[in-house]
Structures are given as structure tokens and as C-alpha cells.
Design an enzyme around this catalytic site. Sequence first.
Site, PDB file in Angstrom:
ATOM      1  CG  ASP A 208      -2.132  -0.937   1.003  1.00 14.16           C
ATOM      2  OD1 ASP A 208      -2.171  -1.649  -0.019  1.00 14.16           O
ATOM      3  OD2 ASP A 208      -3.000  -0.986   1.887  1.00 14.16           O
TER       4      ASP A 208
ATOM      5  NE  ARG B  54     -13.250   1.999   2.518  1.00 11.41           N
ATOM      6  CZ  ARG B  54     -11.974   1.976   2.808  1.00 11.41           C
ATOM      7  NH1 ARG B  54     -11.192   1.103   2.229  1.00 11.41           N
ATOM      8  NH2 ARG B  54     -11.471   2.821   3.666  1.00 11.41           N
TER       9      ARG B  54
ATOM     10  CB  ALA C 296       3.784  -0.822  11.209  1.00 10.87           C
TER      11      ALA C 296
ATOM     12  N   GLY D 267      -2.136  -3.228   7.865  1.00  5.49           N
ATOM     13  CA  GLY D 267      -1.874  -4.135   6.761  1.00  5.49           C
ATOM     14  C   GLY D 267      -0.627  -4.974   6.905  1.00  5.49           C
TER      15      GLY D 267
END
Length: 222
Positions: free
Chosen positions: A37, A88, A153, A156
Site C-alpha cells: 500500500d 468496501r 505497520a 496491513g
Amino acid sequence: MGLPAIGSYPMPDRAALPRSCASWAIDPGRAALLVHDMQNHFVGELPTDRSPVVELVENITALRALATALGIPVVFTAEPAAQPPGQRGLAADVWGPGIGDSADAAAIIPPLTPRPGERVLANVRQNAFLRSHLGRLLRSEGRDQLIVCGVHAHLGVLLTAADAFMNDIQPFVVADAVADLSAEEHAMALRWAARSAVVCTTETLLRELLLGGGSRDVRKDA
């Protein structure tokens, strides 16, 4: 609610890292690199000209360069723009609508723009394995180790590393190649990750990759 305001904080150094429970040695013939990401939308919320982002981008760049040189697969995850409410899901209740309609916001940051041969997976949840073919991709490449870097951290990165462990893929979380909403959350993520992943620095991992893994205990240098 969206992302909160994020301030600068120093990257953790080797002395501050938690001791990993696992002692796996990285093997370039078994490993894949996951860049999680690193999109304009997320990285832009961090102070881009200060720590931890300066080190974050430099260290991911170094990991990627060596991975490419050693033939290690490089995989990017990226949250899609304009996700409909059904896609979502509950993430909308906690983090809002996500990236929105902007293709630029959804793009990987320019220093890390994916190159031919590198894979980009749509990441509709923080866990990169969920609702993606990451697991199948790793199996097809004969890879059972996963180097995880990127943001965030405690979300994800941590969830992806934990799922790798649950699927018998050895995770390596690079402590100074991830960033978070705060130093406290960054440190917390590393403590949790150390229970089921090798937590190490970029310097240590680069050295171990160049050595070809071997029988060295990564925890000693983490």
C-alpha cells in the site's frame, strides 16, 4: 473517519527491536518481496520530507533493487480507487470511503512505480492475502518466505504477516521499511509481529540476502 493527522517520528533502530521468536534464515530462492500500500493516498498523509518517510522510501528502494538483482519476485498491493460500498464493507465504518475516485491518489508513489515483471494486486482489505491471489502467486513461484514492507505497520503489515504465518509462509517484517500512524503504533506492531515473524532491519536483511540465507540466526542481528 478517515486517516488521522500524522506527525514525524524516528525510525526504530536495531537496538530497539523486539526479539523474534522465530529464527528462520532468509533464502533468496524461497523469498518474495511484498510492498504494501505505498500509494499517494496513504504515504501523502505522512510528513514526506522527514522521518519516517525518508527512511521508509530509501529502505524499500534498497530492498527492491536487491530483490530484482537476485531474481526475487516483487509484489505490490494497492487499494483500488472508487470502491463501491459493497466492496468496501465494514472498512467504511472505521476508515470512511477510502481513496475515492482519484487515480493519482491510488497510484504507487513515483519513486516506487511498478516496473514490467513486478506484480500489482488489488488490496480490498488491509490483509494482502484476503480476497486476492497472493497465496496462489507465491505457490506458483515456489516461494514460502515473504518479506513485508510498506504501510501501515499495525494494520496491513501486521495482518498480512500474521496470515502468512497461518499459511506456513515464513514472514519477515522489515522494521525500518514500514511506517505507521505514530511511533507508539509502529513499536506495538513490531512487538506483535515478533511473535510469529522475524523482525529485522533493512541492513540485516540485505546482508543475509547477499549471503544467500545460510544457517545464520537472524535474531542475533535484528
